[in-house]
Each structure stands twice: as structure tokens, then as C-alpha cells.
Enzyme design. Structure first.
Site, mmCIF file in Angstrom:
data_model
loop_
_atom_site.group_PDB
_atom_site.id
_atom_site.type_symbol
_atom_site.label_atom_id
_atom_site.label_comp_id
_atom_site.label_asym_id
_atom_site.label_seq_id
_atom_site.Cartn_x
_atom_site.Cartn_y
_atom_site.Cartn_z
ATOM 1 N N GLU A 148 22.391 29.006 44.864
ATOM 2 C CA GLU A 148 23.718 29.471 45.295
ATOM 3 C C GLU A 148 23.742 30.995 45.310
ATOM 4 O O GLU A 148 24.215 31.635 46.242
ATOM 5 C CB GLU A 148 24.784 28.918 44.348
ATOM 6 C CG GLU A 148 26.140 29.571 44.523
ATOM 7 C CD GLU A 148 27.296 28.822 43.871
ATOM 8 O OE1 GLU A 148 27.058 27.771 43.247
ATOM 9 O OE2 GLU A 148 28.439 29.286 43.998
ATOM 10 N N GLY A 194 29.582 33.398 40.477
ATOM 11 C CA GLY A 194 29.245 34.160 39.258
ATOM 12 C C GLY A 194 29.465 35.642 39.540
ATOM 13 O O GLY A 194 28.876 36.195 40.465
ATOM 14 N N THR A 195 30.311 36.268 38.743
ATOM 15 C CA THR A 195 30.659 37.671 38.999
ATOM 16 C C THR A 195 29.480 38.597 38.674
ATOM 17 O O THR A 195 28.527 38.200 37.981
ATOM 18 C CB THR A 195 31.853 38.108 38.124
ATOM 19 O OG1 THR A 195 31.441 38.044 36.745
ATOM 20 C CG2 THR A 195 33.071 37.228 38.323
HETATM 21 C C1 FAD Z 1 37.536 32.760 47.994
HETATM 22 C C2 FAD Z 1 37.040 32.075 46.758
HETATM 23 C C3 FAD Z 1 36.242 30.938 46.870
HETATM 24 C C4 FAD Z 1 35.804 30.277 45.722
HETATM 25 N N1 FAD Z 1 35.116 29.091 45.849
HETATM 26 C C5 FAD Z 1 34.886 28.343 44.735
HETATM 27 C C6 FAD Z 1 34.366 27.009 44.844
HETATM 28 O O1 FAD Z 1 34.081 26.514 45.942
HETATM 29 N N2 FAD Z 1 34.200 26.290 43.713
HETATM 30 C C7 FAD Z 1 34.507 26.784 42.482
HETATM 31 O O2 FAD Z 1 34.329 26.076 41.503
HETATM 32 N N3 FAD Z 1 34.995 28.045 42.344
HETATM 33 C C8 FAD Z 1 35.204 28.819 43.443
HETATM 34 N N4 FAD Z 1 35.736 30.078 43.310
HETATM 35 C C9 FAD Z 1 36.035 30.589 41.993
HETATM 36 C C10 FAD Z 1 35.087 31.700 41.537
HETATM 37 O O3 FAD Z 1 33.800 31.215 41.313
HETATM 38 C C11 FAD Z 1 35.720 32.357 40.302
HETATM 39 O O4 FAD Z 1 36.860 33.074 40.749
HETATM 40 C C12 FAD Z 1 34.758 33.270 39.560
HETATM 41 O O5 FAD Z 1 33.735 32.517 38.951
HETATM 42 C C13 FAD Z 1 35.454 34.112 38.496
HETATM 43 O O6 FAD Z 1 36.257 33.349 37.675
HETATM 44 P P1 FAD Z 1 37.783 33.785 37.405
HETATM 45 O O7 FAD Z 1 38.418 34.013 38.736
HETATM 46 O O8 FAD Z 1 38.394 32.787 36.517
HETATM 47 O O9 FAD Z 1 37.680 35.178 36.691
HETATM 48 P P2 FAD Z 1 37.492 35.423 35.104
HETATM 49 O O10 FAD Z 1 36.422 34.550 34.585
HETATM 50 O O11 FAD Z 1 38.824 35.348 34.471
HETATM 51 O O12 FAD Z 1 36.996 36.928 35.094
HETATM 52 C C14 FAD Z 1 37.869 38.046 35.276
HETATM 53 C C15 FAD Z 1 37.037 39.320 35.114
HETATM 54 O O13 FAD Z 1 36.477 39.347 33.782
HETATM 55 C C16 FAD Z 1 35.088 39.486 33.862
HETATM 56 N N5 FAD Z 1 34.428 38.756 32.773
HETATM 57 C C17 FAD Z 1 34.567 37.445 32.451
HETATM 58 N N6 FAD Z 1 33.774 37.140 31.414
HETATM 59 C C18 FAD Z 1 33.096 38.275 31.081
HETATM 60 C C19 FAD Z 1 32.119 38.621 30.105
HETATM 61 N N7 FAD Z 1 31.631 37.696 29.266
HETATM 62 N N8 FAD Z 1 31.667 39.900 30.053
HETATM 63 C C20 FAD Z 1 32.142 40.833 30.918
HETATM 64 N N9 FAD Z 1 33.055 40.574 31.871
HETATM 65 C C21 FAD Z 1 33.517 39.315 31.952
HETATM 66 C C22 FAD Z 1 34.693 38.905 35.205
HETATM 67 O O14 FAD Z 1 33.430 39.395 35.624
HETATM 68 C C23 FAD Z 1 35.843 39.372 36.078
HETATM 69 O O15 FAD Z 1 35.617 40.687 36.487
HETATM 70 C C24 FAD Z 1 36.136 30.786 44.443
HETATM 71 C C25 FAD Z 1 36.917 31.935 44.340
HETATM 72 C C26 FAD Z 1 37.396 32.565 45.474
HETATM 73 C C27 FAD Z 1 38.306 33.743 45.318
#
Ligand code: FAD
Length: 380
Positions: free
Chosen positions: A243, A365-366
Site C-alpha cells: 500500500e 500511514g502518516t
Molecule cells: C481521503 C481519505 C481517504 C482515506 N481512505 C481510507 C480507507 O480507505 N480506509 C481506511 O481505513 N482509512 C482511510 N483513511 C484514513 C487514514 O488512513 C487516516 O486518516 C490516517 O491513518 C490518520 O489517522 P487519523 O486521521 O485518525 O489521525 P490521527 O491518528 O489522529 O493523527 C493526527 C496527527 O497525529 C499524528 N500522530 C499520531 N500518532 C502519532 C505518534 N505516535 N507520533 C507522532 N505523531 C503521531 C499523526 O501523524 C497526525 O499528524 C482515509 C483518509 C482520508 C482523508
């Protein structure tokens, strides 16, 4: 630098993909963006053209090739065309491996032919309102009732969420198991209690349906467990490398394309009596971006090759993902700036690429999580 990873058959496939985009995608794309969703006919057409299930064995209707270079060509051409809405990469590269690698023979026969002909569109649902990066926070849960599960919970941000006919849902099957109490359950369109929420209003990728999903006492047959019971975490970790590579491949293609568009623009646009391209600052901007793209391209092509040979590990996939997507973000911003006010107009490809591409450092994954994975591998 000439790319060295492709053979004539990949070039021929590239021509096929370009022709498909011209015929089946670009004429409809503006309408799909207005609708917030692509048509099911486009998926059918992709199936007919042989663009779905490239890696699925031929006996189930797929292309039968594990060579990731074909997937890379597909991702590159859809990116260059500015058409991320028809999410073939999600279906092929992200969900495909779960169905081919984990499904039982009975499941393969049930799902793979439709997966390949475009009649079964797929999604994977990990993220929840309270759990994104940290999958241990998943609350969607399934209770064992003998011959079936009863699934309750909700998911959000799910790509293909509205169109999907098969959704791989990550659900808790053992309450006290932490990350190791999660399983993959396949929920099919039309199952009682499975409802779609809003098609979410995003800043980019307007033709992609990204939705909320709700599960109220959904009866999931035991035959729809994918892979090992309580084994989802391991399955996810195994498949997330592809992915991430797939996202990285589209990221470097986007950066290269933005640079091409922008070099043409600054050669033509005049200010203070001469083309922008004659100013040293502009030439330095282009030189820096071109160098960063060339260096990244070399690494990415090596990753594509390694993955085609089954040799890419999770750490290098994470490196490719964070590096290429952050590069894409920087290049998009700088190219938009070089277009001046026109860069802010939606009708300009650079503006669209800026908003379409912004998600790349977040989903799959960010950037921060990628660095965690890499750092942990080096320091623990
Ligand atoms: C257009 C779009 C399509 C998507 N498609 C899918 C899909 O098909 N299936 C699916 O399951 N998901 C999907 N997602 C979800 C996406 O994978 C998540 O948004 C992403 O994994 C981040 O999770 P979150 O939004 O909950 O952010 P959070 O986990 O709340 O993170 C917020 C911020 O905190 C940071 N952070 C979190 N933990 C840590 C750490 N340990 N250390 C440092 N920084 C940290 C993050 O990097 C980020 O900058 C999609 C999202 C979007 C917007």
C-alpha cells in the site's frame, strides 16, 4: 536519466492505460467530480480492459502477474492524467493482496471473478472516528454466535465507501487481545444492518467517494472471515508495505508531472518584459525540484524492482512513502507559487494537483508513523 526498470511489454501496457484514460475516464471526469463519485460503468470498462486484478491468478479472471511494474505504470498514468477518483490502485494494490493471499479457495471462487471484471468494487475499513494511526483503539467488534458473527460499530474516511460491494472490515473479535484481538471480516453489499453514511466533502480528490460506514447487528457468516482469527494485525502489517509503495509511486509521478507543467509555464509566462524562466530565482527553484525528483525517482525505481522480486521490506516501503509524499507536497506548493494567481484557480492542473495530493502524507500511514516504523527498526 533514462529509467531502466521497464521492458517493451510495460511500455505497451502504458499505451493501453493512456488510451483507456482518454476513452473511459477523462471525458467523464468533470461530471464525476460534480457528483462526488465515479460511475460503475467505468469500473466495468476497467475490468473489460484487463486493468483490474493484475496480480490475481488467471484462473479467477486476473492478469496473473505478480510483476509490480504493471501496477506502477497504472498508478503513474492515472496520476499524470489528474484522475485519482477511479481508485484502481486501491482495489488492485491495496485490497487485492488480501483477497488473493488470505482467502480460502471457496472465497476466491466467490469474490475474485467479480473483483477482476469490475462487478465487485472493494474497500478496506480500518479507520474509525476514534482510531486512525493507532489501530489498537479500534472499537468495532464482532461477537461469535456459532455459525456467524454479529458486527457492531462504525468506520470513517473509507475510500470507495459508497460504491463498494465488498468491504474488508477490521473488527475486534477478542475484547482483551489489544492489537492481537483483531480480525478481518468481509461485509457484502445488501447485508442487513450495514449502512453507508455521508459521502464526505473533501478539499481534493472530489471524484473519489470517501464515506462513513455503520454496522448495526450485522450478521456476518463465518465463511466471511478473511485470514486468521485474531490475525488482522499481522495481515495488515504484511500488506501495508505494498500500500505504501503504491502511494509513493503515485507521489513521485505527481511531483515529476507538476515540474513538467511548471517548466513549460515559466518558459511562456512573461513578467518585467521577459519570460519568468530567465530569472535566476525561478531557475534555482526548478533546478532544486528537478534534482530532488531525480534522486527520489532512482530510489523509487529500485523499490519497485525490489518489490517485483519479493524483496522490499516494510522499512524501505515506509521510507519511500514518507519521502516521496513529502516531496510531492513541497513540489506542489512551489509549483503553485510559480504559477502566481493562476495557480490558485481550480481550472489549472497545478491547483488540482495541490489539493488532490495533500492527503498523500496522511492516508496509508502518516509521515510521522512512517518515521516511527523506521526509527523503531533502527533503535530497538
Ligand atoms: C481521503 C481519505 C481517504 C482515506 N481512505 C481510507 C480507507 O480507505 N480506509 C481506511 O481505513 N482509512 C482511510 N483513511 C484514513 C487514514 O488512513 C487516516 O486518516 C490516517 O491513518 C490518520 O489517522 P487519523 O486521521 O485518525 O489521525 P490521527 O491518528 O489522529 O493523527 C493526527 C496527527 O497525529 C499524528 N500522530 C499520531 N500518532 C502519532 C505518534 N505516535 N507520533 C507522532 N505523531 C503521531 C499523526 O501523524 C497526525 O499528524 C482515509 C483518509 C482520508 C482523508
Amino acid at each position: 536519466m533514462k529509467r531502466q526498470i521497464f521492458a517493451p511489454e510495460h511500455d505497451a501496457f502504458r499505451d493501453t492505460v493512456r488510451a483507456f484514460l482518454d476513452r473511459e475516464v477523462l471525458p467523464h471526469y468533470a461530471q464525476w467530480e460534480k457528483d462526488g463519485i465515479v460511475s460503475r460503468e467505468a469500473w466495468r470498462a476497467a475490468g473489460k480492459q484487463g486493468l483490474l486484478g493484475l496480480a490475481v491468478p488467471e484462473e479467477y479472471g486476473g492478469g496473473g502477474t505478480p510483476d509490480f511494474r504493471y501496477a506502477a505504470v497504472l498508478a503513474e498514468e492515472f496520476t499524470r492524467a489528474g484522475a485519482p477518483g477511479l481508485a484502481l490502485g486501491l482495489h488492485n494494490d491495496i485490497i487485492g493482496p488480501y483477497l488473493t493471499g488470505l482467502a480460502t479457495e471457496e472465497q476466491r471462487r466467490r469474490w475474485l471473478p467479480g473483483f477482476c471484471d469490475g462487478s465487485l468494487i472493494t474497500a478496506i475499513a480500518m479507520t474509525e472516528p476514534g482510531a486512525g494511526s493507532d489501530l489498537q483503539g479500534i472499537r468495532t467488534h464482532a461477537e461469535d454466535r456459532g455459525d456467524h458473527w454479529v458486527l457492531n460499530g462504525s468506520k470513517t474516511f473509507i475510500s470507495n465507501g459508497i460504491l463498494a460491494d465488498l468491504v474488508i472490515v477490521v473488527a475486534r473479535t477478542t475484547p482483551e487481545g489489544g492489537a492481537h484481538g483483531l480480525s478481518l471480516l468481509v461485509v457484502e453489499r445488501g447485508t442487513a444492518g450495514f449502512e453507508r453514511g455521508r459521502n464526505l466533502d473533501k478539499i481534493g480528490q472530489k471524484a473519489q467517494d470517501t464515506a462513513e460506514l455503520f454496522f448495526h447487528d450485522v450478521r456476518v457468516p463465518k465463511e466471511n472471515l478473511l485470514g486468521e482469527l485474531n490475525g488482522a494485525f499481522l495481515h495488515l502489517m504484511t500488506n501495508l508495505a505494498q500500500e505504501r509503495l503504491s502511494i509513493a509511486v503515485s507521489a513521485i509521478a505527481a511531483a515529476e508531472h507538476l515540474l513538467e507543467i511548471t517548466t513549460e509555464y515559466v518558459k511562456e509566462r512573461e513578467a518585467f518584459g521577459r519570460p519568468l524562466a530567465t530569472k535566476q530565482h525561478i531557475r534555482f527553484e526548478v533546478a532544486e525540484m528537478a534534482t530532488e525528483c531525480a534522486v527520489t525517482r532512482t530510489f523509487l525505481d529500485r523499490c519497485i524492482e525490489d518489490h517485483s522480486n519479493g524483496e522490499l521490506d516494510a522499512v524501505h516501503a515506509s521510507m519511500a512513502k514518507w519521502w516521496a509524499t513529502e516531496l510531492q507536497k513541497r513540489v506542489a506548493d512551489r509549483c503553485l507559487q510559480l504559477h502566481g494567481g493562476y495557480g490558485y484557480m481550480s481550472e489549472y492542473p497545478v491547483a488540482r494537483a495541490f489539493t488532490d495530493g495533500r492527503i498523500q502524507t496522511i492516508y496509508g500511514g502518516t509521515t510521522e508513523i512512517m518515521k516511527e516504523i523506521i526509527g523503531r527498526s533502527l533503535l530497538s
